[in-house]
Design an enzyme around this catalytic site. Structure first.
Site, mmCIF file in Angstrom:
data_model
loop_
_atom_site.group_PDB
_atom_site.id
_atom_site.type_symbol
_atom_site.label_atom_id
_atom_site.label_comp_id
_atom_site.label_asym_id
_atom_site.label_seq_id
_atom_site.Cartn_x
_atom_site.Cartn_y
_atom_site.Cartn_z
ATOM 1 N N ALA A 63 0.869 -1.178 0.000
ATOM 2 C CA ALA A 63 0.000 0.000 0.000
ATOM 3 C C ALA A 63 0.905 1.228 0.000
ATOM 4 C CB ALA A 63 -0.885 -0.017 1.242
ATOM 5 N N GLY A 108 0.713 -4.994 1.016
ATOM 6 C CA GLY A 108 -0.460 -5.116 0.147
ATOM 7 C C GLY A 108 -0.161 -5.872 -1.148
ATOM 8 N N GLU A 111 -0.425 -9.413 -0.225
ATOM 9 C CA GLU A 111 -1.854 -9.644 0.064
ATOM 10 C C GLU A 111 -2.690 -9.737 -1.208
ATOM 11 O OE1 GLU A 111 -1.741 -6.273 2.759
ATOM 12 O OE2 GLU A 111 -2.584 -7.528 4.334
ATOM 13 N N GLU A 131 4.559 -4.905 7.724
ATOM 14 C CA GLU A 131 3.758 -3.855 8.370
ATOM 15 C C GLU A 131 4.141 -3.574 9.814
ATOM 16 O OE1 GLU A 131 2.559 -6.191 6.393
ATOM 17 O OE2 GLU A 131 1.126 -5.334 4.998
HETATM 18 N N1 DAK Z 1 4.543 3.208 -0.976
HETATM 19 C C1 DAK Z 1 4.887 4.354 -1.616
HETATM 20 N N2 DAK Z 1 5.995 4.483 -2.368
HETATM 21 C C2 DAK Z 1 6.793 3.408 -2.471
HETATM 22 C C3 DAK Z 1 6.511 2.184 -1.830
HETATM 23 C C4 DAK Z 1 5.306 2.104 -1.056
HETATM 24 N N3 DAK Z 1 4.911 1.006 -0.437
HETATM 25 N N4 DAK Z 1 7.497 1.323 -2.111
HETATM 26 C C5 DAK Z 1 8.360 1.981 -2.903
HETATM 27 N N5 DAK Z 1 7.954 3.238 -3.122
HETATM 28 C C6 DAK Z 1 8.596 4.271 -3.917
HETATM 29 C C7 DAK Z 1 9.799 4.863 -3.176
HETATM 30 O O1 DAK Z 1 9.379 5.866 -2.277
HETATM 31 C C8 DAK Z 1 10.612 5.423 -4.334
HETATM 32 O O2 DAK Z 1 10.017 6.634 -4.754
HETATM 33 P P1 DAK Z 1 10.928 7.921 -5.139
HETATM 34 O O3 DAK Z 1 11.746 8.213 -3.929
HETATM 35 O O4 DAK Z 1 11.775 7.447 -6.301
HETATM 36 O O5 DAK Z 1 9.944 8.981 -5.494
HETATM 37 C C9 DAK Z 1 10.369 4.416 -5.425
HETATM 38 O O6 DAK Z 1 9.177 3.699 -5.076
HETATM 39 C C10 DAK Z 1 11.511 3.409 -5.548
HETATM 40 O O7 DAK Z 1 11.691 2.831 -4.276
HETATM 41 P P2 DAK Z 1 13.149 2.733 -3.587
HETATM 42 O O8 DAK Z 1 14.018 3.852 -4.014
HETATM 43 O O9 DAK Z 1 12.919 2.558 -2.120
HETATM 44 O O10 DAK Z 1 13.692 1.402 -4.240
HETATM 45 P P3 DAK Z 1 14.719 0.372 -3.601
HETATM 46 O O11 DAK Z 1 15.092 -0.572 -4.687
HETATM 47 O O12 DAK Z 1 15.827 1.088 -2.890
HETATM 48 O O13 DAK Z 1 13.881 -0.419 -2.499
HETATM 49 C C11 DAK Z 1 11.929 -1.579 -1.615
HETATM 50 C C12 DAK Z 1 12.773 -1.205 -2.876
HETATM 51 C C13 DAK Z 1 10.666 -2.307 -2.126
HETATM 52 C C14 DAK Z 1 12.722 -2.545 -0.747
HETATM 53 C C15 DAK Z 1 11.592 -0.287 -0.845
HETATM 54 O O14 DAK Z 1 11.029 0.667 -1.768
HETATM 55 C C16 DAK Z 1 10.617 -0.541 0.251
HETATM 56 O O15 DAK Z 1 10.979 -1.046 1.296
HETATM 57 N N6 DAK Z 1 9.367 -0.143 0.017
HETATM 58 C C17 DAK Z 1 8.322 -0.247 1.006
HETATM 59 C C18 DAK Z 1 7.892 -1.680 1.133
HETATM 60 C C19 DAK Z 1 6.863 -1.861 2.196
HETATM 61 O O16 DAK Z 1 7.124 -1.609 3.387
HETATM 62 N N7 DAK Z 1 5.695 -2.280 1.787
HETATM 63 C C20 DAK Z 1 4.607 -2.501 2.676
HETATM 64 C C21 DAK Z 1 3.798 -1.264 2.742
HETATM 65 S S1 DAK Z 1 2.643 -1.385 4.088
HETATM 66 C C22 DAK Z 1 -4.341 -1.039 6.175
HETATM 67 C C23 DAK Z 1 -4.397 -1.128 4.819
HETATM 68 C C24 DAK Z 1 -3.343 -1.592 4.112
HETATM 69 C C25 DAK Z 1 -2.164 -1.924 4.718
HETATM 70 C C26 DAK Z 1 -2.091 -1.830 6.091
HETATM 71 C C27 DAK Z 1 -3.153 -1.402 6.811
HETATM 72 N N8 DAK Z 1 -5.405 -0.542 6.883
HETATM 73 C C28 DAK Z 1 -5.842 0.762 6.637
HETATM 74 C C29 DAK Z 1 -6.130 -1.356 7.846
HETATM 75 C C30 DAK Z 1 -1.039 -2.332 3.945
HETATM 76 C C31 DAK Z 1 0.175 -1.952 4.312
HETATM 77 C C32 DAK Z 1 1.307 -2.090 3.431
HETATM 78 O O17 DAK Z 1 1.272 -2.618 2.350
#
Ligand code: DAK
Length: 263
Positions: A63, A108, A111, A131
């Site tokens: 997400a 997400g 998921e 998360e």
């Molecule tokens: N959201 C927004 N932007 C994201 C992103 C994300 N999840 N993942 C990557 N990006 C963006 C980065 O900010 C970056 O943007 P710029 O800085 O270039 O503008 C671009 O994508 C490239 O990412 P990186 O520069 O970080 O690329 P790397 O190769 O260095 O790293 C990575 C890749 C996938 C390891 C890293 O980007 C990363 O850790 N991303 C976040 C992964 C993550 O934590 N995903 C889980 C998100 S939490 C709920 C509803 C839904 C959810 C929870 C609760 N409720 C309301 C009940 C769901 C939660 C999630 O999914």
């Protein structure tokens, strides 16, 4: 649509989440567009869907953290509901959906792949529910579907630790069915989809419904669901042609694809 692409060829639909600059992260707009695309899927011309992400790095990196960062409790709940509604629509779509996971499938992203019927991935795929490191629980069904997919113990370990796993480990624990070199993934997904699309569509759709609905109830109720859906296949042209081909004992005809009427 800006962030979701949809094309149909030879009875197979391909949905591509197309926001590569953010590694295909799911913001509200992506979820809304995905919802609209799912509503537009026509099961008389589409017998199998493939869901993938644009680019070679990421399926869906979760997400959108930027969008979520300032949500209030009420907004967080609404965002979770929006995602859950779309994911549930995907899960209960009449036709099977193959997730072709071409890189990061985090939060997400993991998921949404679990809302699909079948998961295959590229060798660079990475899965995880990170998360808890962000101070939240998985919010798009991760606590429920991961436990049902890989078992309670492994799901709890992945979710409590937030540790990511690579493609080979995902294969070992049953999160994906197969791993392919990145350049071969889409061809493999299309080949699999084509095999599914060649089978009698009513039967395939009823199998999906029987498995999905049967898993929600006890075995006594589950077999009743199966009986109903089994009975539902009779008197269709596919059933008559499929069994007729076999009984005619004509090798050519037996191999002939069933005509797929009554879609
Ligand atoms: N959201 C927004 N932007 C994201 C992103 C994300 N999840 N993942 C990557 N990006 C963006 C980065 O900010 C970056 O943007 P710029 O800085 O270039 O503008 C671009 O994508 C490239 O990412 P990186 O520069 O970080 O690329 P790397 O190769 O260095 O790293 C990575 C890749 C996938 C390891 C890293 O980007 C990363 O850790 N991303 C976040 C992964 C993550 O934590 N995903 C889980 C998100 S939490 C709920 C509803 C839904 C959810 C929870 C609760 N409720 C309301 C009940 C769901 C939660 C999630 O999914």
């Amino acid at each position: 649509m800006e962030f979701v692409l949809y094309e149909v060829k030879d009875y197979v639909g391909i949905i591509t989440i197309n926001r590569p600059k953010a590694l295909n992260a799911l913001n509200s707009q992506v979820l809304e567009e995905l919802d609209q695309v799912l509503d537009s899927v026509d099961s008389s011309t589409v017998r199998c869907l493939i869901l993938t992400g644009a680019g070679e790095k990421s399926f869906v990196a979760g997400a959108d953290i930027g969008e979520m960062s300032n949500l209030t409790k009420a907004e967080g709940e609404a965002f979770g509901k929006k995602g859950n509604d779309v994911f549930r629509k995907l899960e209960t779509l009449s036709v099977p959906v193959i997730a072709a996971i071409n890189g990061f499938a985090l939060g997400g992203g993991c998921e949404i792949s679990m809302s699909c019927d079948i998961r295959i991935c590229s060798d660079n795929a990475v899965f995880g529910q990170p998360e808890v490191g962000l101070g939240i629980t998985p919010g798009f069904g991760g606590t429920q579907r991961l436990a049902r997919t890989v078992g309670v113990g492994m799901a709890k370990q992945m979710i409590y630790t937030g540790r990511n796993i690579k493609a080979e480990e995902a294969l070992r624990i049953g999160l994906v069915n197969a791993v392919y070199p990145q350049e071969e993934l889409m061809a493999a997904a299309q080949k699999l989809a084509a095999v599914i699309a060649q089978n009698a569509p009513i039967a395939v759709r009823n199998c999906k419904k029987a498995i999905n609905e049967g898993l929600q109830v006890d075995m006594d109720q589950a077999v009743v669901i199966e009986e109903k859906l089994f009975g539902d296949c009779f008197e269709t042209e596919d059933q008559k042609a499929g069994m007729g081909n076999f009984l005619e004992k004509d090798k050519e005809k037996k191999l002939k694809v069933v005509p797929f009427k009554n879609c």
